[in-house]
Structure formats: C-alpha cells, structure tokens
Design an enzyme around this catalytic site. Structure first.
Site, PDB file in Angstrom:
ATOM      1  N   THR A 141       0.848  -1.194   0.000  1.00 16.43           N
ATOM      2  CA  THR A 141       0.000   0.000   0.000  1.00 16.43           C
ATOM      3  C   THR A 141       0.883   1.242   0.000  1.00 16.43           C
ATOM      4  O   THR A 141       1.751   1.389   0.855  1.00 16.43           O
ATOM      5  CB  THR A 141      -0.929  -0.028   1.231  1.00 16.43           C
ATOM      6  OG1 THR A 141      -1.873  -1.081   1.039  1.00 16.43           O
ATOM      7  CG2 THR A 141      -1.669   1.278   1.414  1.00 16.43           C
ATOM      8  N   GLN A 190      -4.338  -7.211  -6.609  1.00 16.59           N
ATOM      9  CA  GLN A 190      -4.858  -7.707  -5.331  1.00 16.59           C
ATOM     10  C   GLN A 190      -6.238  -7.110  -5.034  1.00 16.59           C
ATOM     11  O   GLN A 190      -6.405  -5.888  -4.975  1.00 16.59           O
ATOM     12  CB  GLN A 190      -3.904  -7.403  -4.177  1.00 16.59           C
ATOM     13  CG  GLN A 190      -4.232  -8.309  -2.984  1.00 16.59           C
ATOM     14  CD  GLN A 190      -3.585  -7.888  -1.680  1.00 16.59           C
ATOM     15  OE1 GLN A 190      -3.565  -6.701  -1.357  1.00 16.59           O
ATOM     16  NE2 GLN A 190      -3.056  -8.841  -0.934  1.00 16.59           N
ATOM     17  N   HIS A 227      -7.374 -10.971  -1.366  1.00 15.66           N
ATOM     18  CA  HIS A 227      -6.763 -10.567  -0.093  1.00 15.66           C
ATOM     19  C   HIS A 227      -7.614 -11.082   1.070  1.00 15.66           C
ATOM     20  O   HIS A 227      -8.642 -10.495   1.407  1.00 15.66           O
ATOM     21  CB  HIS A 227      -6.674  -9.044  -0.064  1.00 15.66           C
ATOM     22  CG  HIS A 227      -5.811  -8.487   1.031  1.00 15.66           C
ATOM     23  ND1 HIS A 227      -5.402  -9.225   2.117  1.00 15.66           N
ATOM     24  CD2 HIS A 227      -5.269  -7.249   1.208  1.00 15.66           C
ATOM     25  CE1 HIS A 227      -4.648  -8.460   2.906  1.00 15.66           C
ATOM     26  NE2 HIS A 227      -4.554  -7.260   2.373  1.00 15.66           N
ATOM     27  N   ASN A 249      -4.364 -10.145   6.877  1.00 12.87           N
ATOM     28  CA  ASN A 249      -4.051  -8.876   7.551  1.00 12.87           C
ATOM     29  C   ASN A 249      -5.225  -8.157   8.199  1.00 12.87           C
ATOM     30  O   ASN A 249      -5.225  -6.924   8.311  1.00 12.87           O
ATOM     31  CB  ASN A 249      -3.314  -7.936   6.580  1.00 12.87           C
ATOM     32  CG  ASN A 249      -2.031  -8.570   6.058  1.00 12.87           C
ATOM     33  OD1 ASN A 249      -1.548  -9.528   6.647  1.00 12.87           O
ATOM     34  ND2 ASN A 249      -1.490  -8.063   4.966  1.00 12.87           N
ATOM     35  N   TYR A 295      -8.348  -7.757   7.269  1.00 17.32           N
ATOM     36  CA  TYR A 295      -9.380  -7.115   6.455  1.00 17.32           C
ATOM     37  C   TYR A 295     -10.614  -8.032   6.342  1.00 17.32           C
ATOM     38  O   TYR A 295     -10.682  -9.054   7.019  1.00 17.32           O
ATOM     39  CB  TYR A 295      -8.784  -6.676   5.111  1.00 17.32           C
ATOM     40  CG  TYR A 295      -7.693  -5.633   5.340  1.00 17.32           C
ATOM     41  CD1 TYR A 295      -8.020  -4.373   5.842  1.00 17.32           C
ATOM     42  CD2 TYR A 295      -6.343  -5.925   5.154  1.00 17.32           C
ATOM     43  CE1 TYR A 295      -7.031  -3.423   6.121  1.00 17.32           C
ATOM     44  CE2 TYR A 295      -5.354  -4.980   5.429  1.00 17.32           C
ATOM     45  CZ  TYR A 295      -5.706  -3.731   5.912  1.00 17.32           C
ATOM     46  OH  TYR A 295      -4.745  -2.799   6.195  1.00 17.32           O
ATOM     47  N   ARG A 337      -4.258 -14.820  -0.498  1.00 17.26           N
ATOM     48  CA  ARG A 337      -3.274 -14.443   0.533  1.00 17.26           C
ATOM     49  C   ARG A 337      -3.869 -14.606   1.925  1.00 17.26           C
ATOM     50  O   ARG A 337      -4.977 -14.142   2.195  1.00 17.26           O
ATOM     51  CB  ARG A 337      -2.827 -12.996   0.336  1.00 17.26           C
ATOM     52  CG  ARG A 337      -1.554 -12.687   1.130  1.00 17.26           C
ATOM     53  CD  ARG A 337      -0.995 -11.314   0.786  1.00 17.26           C
ATOM     54  NE  ARG A 337       0.445 -11.285   0.981  1.00 17.26           N
ATOM     55  CZ  ARG A 337       1.097 -10.272   1.546  1.00 17.26           C
ATOM     56  NH1 ARG A 337       0.463  -9.192   1.942  1.00 17.26           N
ATOM     57  NH2 ARG A 337       2.414 -10.322   1.704  1.00 17.26           N
ATOM     58  N   ASN A 390      -4.185  -4.962  12.769  1.00  9.12           N
ATOM     59  CA  ASN A 390      -5.614  -4.647  12.712  1.00  9.12           C
ATOM     60  C   ASN A 390      -6.405  -5.386  13.784  1.00  9.12           C
ATOM     61  O   ASN A 390      -7.582  -5.691  13.603  1.00  9.12           O
ATOM     62  CB  ASN A 390      -6.205  -4.899  11.315  1.00  9.12           C
ATOM     63  CG  ASN A 390      -5.749  -3.852  10.307  1.00  9.12           C
ATOM     64  OD1 ASN A 390      -5.597  -2.679  10.655  1.00  9.12           O
ATOM     65  ND2 ASN A 390      -5.539  -4.252   9.064  1.00  9.12           N
ATOM     66  N   GLY A 407       8.672  -7.350   0.271  1.00 10.30           N
ATOM     67  CA  GLY A 407       7.927  -6.107   0.360  1.00 10.30           C
ATOM     68  C   GLY A 407       8.838  -4.902   0.422  1.00 10.30           C
ATOM     69  O   GLY A 407       9.198  -4.328  -0.617  1.00 10.30           O
TER      70      GLY A 407
HETATM   71  C1  PHB Z   1      -1.388  -0.864   5.290  1.00  9.96           C
HETATM   72  O1  PHB Z   1      -1.920   0.091   4.736  1.00  9.96           O
HETATM   73  O2  PHB Z   1      -0.618  -0.705   6.239  1.00  9.96           O
HETATM   74  C2  PHB Z   1      -1.693  -2.219   4.814  1.00  9.96           C
HETATM   75  C3  PHB Z   1      -2.569  -2.402   3.786  1.00  9.96           C
HETATM   76  C4  PHB Z   1      -2.855  -3.680   3.350  1.00  9.96           C
HETATM   77  C5  PHB Z   1      -2.254  -4.746   3.973  1.00  9.96           C
HETATM   78  C6  PHB Z   1      -1.378  -4.565   5.001  1.00  9.96           C
HETATM   79  C7  PHB Z   1      -1.095  -3.295   5.425  1.00  9.96           C
HETATM   80  O3  PHB Z   1      -2.538  -5.986   3.606  1.00  9.96           O
END
Ligand code: PHB
Length: 376
Positions: free
Chosen positions: A29, A102, A178, A181, A183, A230, A238, A319
C-alpha cells in the site's frame, strides 16, 4: 551456497505463465492514486521500474466504495479506475513483466468518513478494533462496525466478482484475493472477529464460507490457475487473532485445493512484531495445500534461497526491499548492496520515495558521470 542451490534467479512456472525468476513483489500500500482513486502515470512508472520481478502483485485495491479503508488507495470498481490500471498493465507488459491485481475489501478497517453514504463500516460481527482509522482528516478512533446481514453477503461476493471482471478488462495477468491482515475476509475467518450465528460463523467451515464463495466467483471469471489467495495466520495487525491459527488455516489451505489455484501466498510473521509466533507451524499450512506456496515475511536473499532449496517455499515475495530497490532482481544477481527504504515516504506523497530510488548503473564501477548512481 553452491550454484545448484541458487534458485531465486532461475525461471519458474506459475499457472499458465513462465516467470523470469522466483522473486515476487509483495502487495504494498503506497496511497498514491489520483483523484477518484484512479491509478495515474506515476503509478505506471513505479510498477514498470519493478518489472524484473518474476511476478508483481499490486497494492491492495478496493473492490467497491464500501471496501475502502485509507485515502488515496486505488480501486477497481469504476471505468476510470479500469482505464488507469490499463496504463499500469501496459507499462509492465512492455517490459515483459507479469502483474496480478490484489482484490481488497477492508471491512471494519474503515471509517464512516470514508464511506460514500457516511454509514458505518461493515464486518462479520459488530466488534470494534482497537486503534485508529486513517481518515482524510488524520487518525480517528475506529468505530464499531455494522455486522453484515446474511442477505447482504451475496452483494459482497458480487463486489469481488465485478472487480475480478474489471481486472480482466484492465489487462492483468491474474488476481490475488486478499484474505489476510485483518481485512474483511480475514474478519470472517478468525474467531476474535466472527461471532455470527448464521451459516457464515461458528465452525471453521462456516467462517470460511465467505472466502469460498468469493474464490468461487473470482475463479469463475479467471480460472483457478490465474488466481491466488493471501492468508496471514499469525498476523495480529488490525487487532485480529484466532485461538488456534494452525488448525484454522490448515483447514482453509486444504479447502482451497478444490479451486486449483495459481498459488497460496502466506504472510508468515506478525507484521506488528508484537507477538511471538513461535510454536506456530507454517509448514502445516504448506503441507495442506497442493499448489505453489509463496512465502512472505522479512525474507532476505539468503533465507529465500534456503527456503527454495529445501522446498519449504516455491516462490518468495519481498515487500520493503522492493520499495527501495526497483531492480531487486538485478541486485540479487550481482550480489550488490541494497538501498535503504525511507519509511517517511511509504504512504502518500509524490515521486519522492516512490519512483526515485536509484538503480544499479550499467556504467561500471566508480562511474563519475553526473546523475549516475553506481553502487557496485
Ligand atoms: C497498510 O496500509 O498498512 C496495509 C494495507 C494492506 C495490507 C497490510 C497493510 O494488507
């Protein structure tokens, strides 16, 4: 390390594609989309600079206005966004790269001020995450999300389906769902965020139902071999967790086999760095998945080579190293030092810290030409 052990830079296969190497650019991101969350020329430059990765996975991209969680992240739900992404895919393909989009819905990691109708963010259950949302007016405490009604779930699946169709129109080589993380899809998978009593909560099978339906819809459009998923079993980013991540995600990996996916992409560490994931057996997840496994999480070149050589990973994604080193593959090949990443320019802003990281010079060592960055 012997030559035989060096696999990272050798070509490999993924779905219908031959990739130039085993190096994957992880989704990152960067919050630099243009007005209307439309990808712009600068974004095309950024991805094209990184086209020597075997595969690029784009930054997380919202499937709908409801799925947005941060200002300036790109979407894939308007015709303008599709046109913007066409510039990106063309720029990458012109340099013989491969790029997957993604697909992202943030669920509760949003804020009413980011929602088109000013309504509350949605989630599996009405559980407020600790921490702050990133709004246009700066950080604001997360709100308690609204639990999706059962009859709203087909609409969520429909958002992913339309986004997958749009990604096809935009010229991508594939898509990654996705489900990591913290979401939306992860909020359904894990048991500290899903307290539903309908068919989408309770048992692991039920908690996975939304991911299964989304994967069904997306593979309908793309075929399984151009779709990845993923997951992030131990990530607490989060404010998410599961009481038995090894069992939950081994189950998820096993159930995903029926889609004959291009790959499973696993964030193996806790991005917050805060929690000890010792005792968690990533291999259990890998062993339950029949297809290619992309490992992610703080890998460097040596660790990546070791993972490939021992067979614990089929590809490795990077990353932060890709933020600072557009030519990461060339640097690995040359054994060259890496540029350091500037954290202050990770999110938002302009070309600075985005498309201005130097690449290795082709001029030879100690070149003194103006503007030549020679790091060899
Ligand atoms: C972030 O904005 O920090 C972020 C976004 C998507 C992700 C992980 C982190 O999967």
């Amino acid at each position: 390390m012997t030559g035989k052990d060096k696999m990272l830079l050798k070509p490999t296969y993924l779905g219908p594609y031959t990739l130039a190497n085993h190096i994957v650019m992880a989704p990152l991101t960067r919050c630099r989309a243009g007005a209307g969350n439309v990808p712009q020329a600068m974004n095309a430059d950024y991805y094209a600079e990184r086209a020597s990765a075997g595969l690029i996975i784009t930054e997380a991209t919202q499937v709908s206005p409801q799925g947005v969680g941060y200002p300036m992240t790109p979407g894939i739900h308007t015709p303008e966004q599709v046109e913007g992404w066409k510039k990106v895919t063309k720029a990458v393909h012109d340099k013989d790269g491969r790029i997957f989009l993604q697909l992202w819905h943030v669920g509760r990691i949003s804020h009413s001020s980011l929602q088109e109708d000013g309504g509350l963010p949605v989630s599996a259950s009405a559980i407020r995450p600790r921490g702050n949302a990133t709004t246009a007016a700066g950080p604001k405490p997360f709100e308690t999300p609204r639990a999706l009604k059962t009859n709203e779930i087909p609409g969520i699946v429909g958002q992913f389906r339309r986004a997958a169709e749009n990604a096809l129109m935009a010229g991508f080589d594939g898509v990654e769902i996705h489900a990591a993380n913290g979401y939306l899809l992860d909020q359904f998978l894990r048991d500290n965020t899903n307290f539903r009593t309908d068919g989408y909560g309770g048992s692991r099978k039920n908690r996975m139902r939304l991911l299964s339906e989304v994967t069904e819809a997306v593979t309908d459009i793309w075929g399984g071999d151009r779709v990845g998923v993923r997951l992030s079993p131990v990530n607490t980013f989060n404010d998410i967790s599961d009481t038995d991540p090894e069992a939950t995600f081994s189950y998820v990996a096993w159930e995903l086999n029926r889609f004959n996916l291009a790959y499973l992409h696993v964030v193996e560490h806790d991005m917050t760095g805060g929690k000890d994931s010792a005792g968690f057996n990533t291999q259990a997840i890998r062993d339950n998945f029949a297809g290619p496994y992309i490992a992610n999480g703080g890998y460097d070149q040596a660790r990546a080579e070791a993972a490939l050589a021992s067979g614990v990973a089929d590809l490795v994604s990077f990353g932060v190293p890709f933020i600072a080193n557009p030519d990461l593959a060339e640097r690995f090949a040359a054994g060259a030092p890496l540029n350091d990443a500037d954290r202050d320019t990770f999110y938002g802003g302009d070309e600075k810290g985005y498309t201005d990281y130097p690449v290795l010079s082709s001029h030879g060592a100690n070149c003194l030409a103006e503007g030549c960055h020679n790091y060899l």
